[in-house]
Design a protein around this motif. Sequence first.
Motif, PDB file in Angstrom:
ATOM      1  N   PRO A 114     -63.647   8.843   4.079  1.00  0.00           N
ATOM      2  CA  PRO A 114     -63.705   9.986   3.154  1.00  0.00           C
ATOM      3  C   PRO A 114     -63.129   9.686   1.780  1.00  0.00           C
ATOM      4  O   PRO A 114     -63.471  10.366   0.814  1.00  0.00           O
ATOM      5  CB  PRO A 114     -62.858  11.051   3.872  1.00  0.00           C
ATOM      6  CG  PRO A 114     -62.825  10.636   5.304  1.00  0.00           C
ATOM      7  CD  PRO A 114     -62.875   9.137   5.292  1.00  0.00           C
ATOM      8  N   ALA A 115     -62.260   8.670   1.673  1.00  0.00           N
ATOM      9  CA  ALA A 115     -61.609   8.385   0.387  1.00  0.00           C
ATOM     10  C   ALA A 115     -62.410   7.428  -0.471  1.00  0.00           C
ATOM     11  O   ALA A 115     -62.745   7.735  -1.615  1.00  0.00           O
ATOM     12  CB  ALA A 115     -60.199   7.821   0.632  1.00  0.00           C
ATOM     13  N   CYS A 116     -62.731   6.249   0.077  1.00  0.00           N
ATOM     14  CA  CYS A 116     -63.378   5.222  -0.744  1.00  0.00           C
ATOM     15  C   CYS A 116     -64.867   5.088  -0.450  1.00  0.00           C
ATOM     16  O   CYS A 116     -65.563   4.325  -1.128  1.00  0.00           O
ATOM     17  CB  CYS A 116     -62.697   3.873  -0.521  1.00  0.00           C
ATOM     18  SG  CYS A 116     -62.836   3.230   1.161  1.00  0.00           S
ATOM     19  N   ARG A 117     -65.366   5.792   0.556  1.00  0.00           N
ATOM     20  CA  ARG A 117     -66.780   5.770   0.946  1.00  0.00           C
ATOM     21  C   ARG A 117     -67.233   4.379   1.412  1.00  0.00           C
ATOM     22  O   ARG A 117     -68.423   4.097   1.455  1.00  0.00           O
ATOM     23  CB  ARG A 117     -67.689   6.238  -0.197  1.00  0.00           C
ATOM     24  CG  ARG A 117     -67.450   7.668  -0.641  1.00  0.00           C
ATOM     25  CD  ARG A 117     -67.710   8.660   0.479  1.00  0.00           C
ATOM     26  NE  ARG A 117     -67.808  10.018   0.003  1.00  0.00           N
ATOM     27  CZ  ARG A 117     -66.777  10.857  -0.107  1.00  0.00           C
ATOM     28  NH1 ARG A 117     -65.574  10.450   0.224  1.00  0.00           N
ATOM     29  NH2 ARG A 117     -66.953  12.080  -0.532  1.00  0.00           N
ATOM     30  N   ALA A 118     -66.273   3.528   1.748  1.00  0.00           N
ATOM     31  CA  ALA A 118     -66.630   2.201   2.246  1.00  0.00           C
ATOM     32  C   ALA A 118     -67.072   2.297   3.705  1.00  0.00           C
ATOM     33  O   ALA A 118     -66.711   3.241   4.420  1.00  0.00           O
ATOM     34  CB  ALA A 118     -65.437   1.248   2.123  1.00  0.00           C
TER      35      ALA A 118
END
Length: 460
Positions: A114-118
């Motif tokens: 959810p944070a870096c979409r990695a």
Amino acid sequence: MAEVESKADSHLQETQDATLTRNSPTLSLKRSASPTCEDQDSRKRFKDSEESMDNQCTEQGGSKSQLADEIAQELECGCCSELLYKPVMVSPCQHIFCGSCCLLWIRNGGTNCPACRASSTTAAPSRPLQLVIDVLLRNAPHKARTVREREQADEIYKSGTIMRFPSPREVSPEPNVNISTEYARPCPHCSPNNVYGWSCPIPIPDPTVDLEHAWHIDDGLPTGHVQCGNCETFLALRAPSTTKCDFCKTYFCGIGVPSRCSAAPIPLQQPHGFTDISDLIQSSDVYECFNSNTIEVEIMLDYITTQGLSPRHIYRDIVKHILEQPRQFQPLIEMDLFTISHVPAESDSSATPHTICRSCACEIFIWGLKDWWIRERRKGFLDESVMNRKDCPEGSGCVMQTEFDHAREFNHIDGKPVESEISSACSTPPKETTEATTEVGITEGDRASSTASESAPVCG
């Protein structure tokens, strides 16, 4: 000459005497400090040092709340921006979130961090982070989440659960929706020289060319045509590409979106919305099949992953078992499992079904998933720690199986139906068949599962 040497010897003697006087402690002219004076200096130095330490402690005490604020800020959830509650760490990027926030993200279709979409694989509980949070809350209790927030989070996420991120989903093609709101538009077969090699005996007039003879929507369906159950365009009933689902009686054009606008033979169809294991993880229907017992669902998902099974393979396994029953799909039809959207006058409701659409295949898949899992458990491939759990006295109807500890300790899967009930369910006349007995009739019976390599290629 003699007088000069005498003066030099005298000067040398005086220099030596002065040196001896300076180096001799008994002859030193410098008076040593008294013991009383030394004690006073020591006490003064100690007092100054003590005052310095007090000042330093006062300064540290003043910044204690600031330190707590800084630590709490570093331990904020990347989703809700509050202090972490039951923290989990995403792999491999190592971003941290509340367990409940991360689970909601996955359930709502999230396939990455959810944070870096990695690209991410799992979100696992972090014990070191939890220990740091516990220490912080002991020193700053006011930083704790409210009781209501913790209760809501506990209803969503159970401590110790490892979450899997589903693989990214491919974008589905946009359906070719009939854009006309007044007049029917021609189907792909209405043109006399179409590329499909078959033309409608009574084509639909094109309203953009012949508005006078155009077919108005209020007049019902054009002669020899119905709407496709997927793309909603008009199709020719007798065209070679047209198919019909024998369960919901819906027609499909076979042209708009070939992999979706068609009804296929029952064993070869792809259940709608279930392409790979990631779809099982995201589906709330799967958890409802197991009465929200997340532990049993996790065990099943681990088994499916280990065995290399796909939802389509499981679906074929369920269909094969149903076809081995005397009444086959009839009990499911009597349960109104399939929503009938269109029933032509010439259709025979008692005819044996041969083709099925993706939506109806999904209904069969969801309906038979739990009983498929019961049969798979009997093959002995699961760890002893799973199979040796004590059976819960309440069985599959236990209201406590949603609790993490209880579900982990007890087995709630009942895989021992009575043979007499099976025979009764399969031979009972349609009007007397009950939902409970038909379920037993359909699901009982062990058989060897076909290998994953036998599965047909998954449709797009």
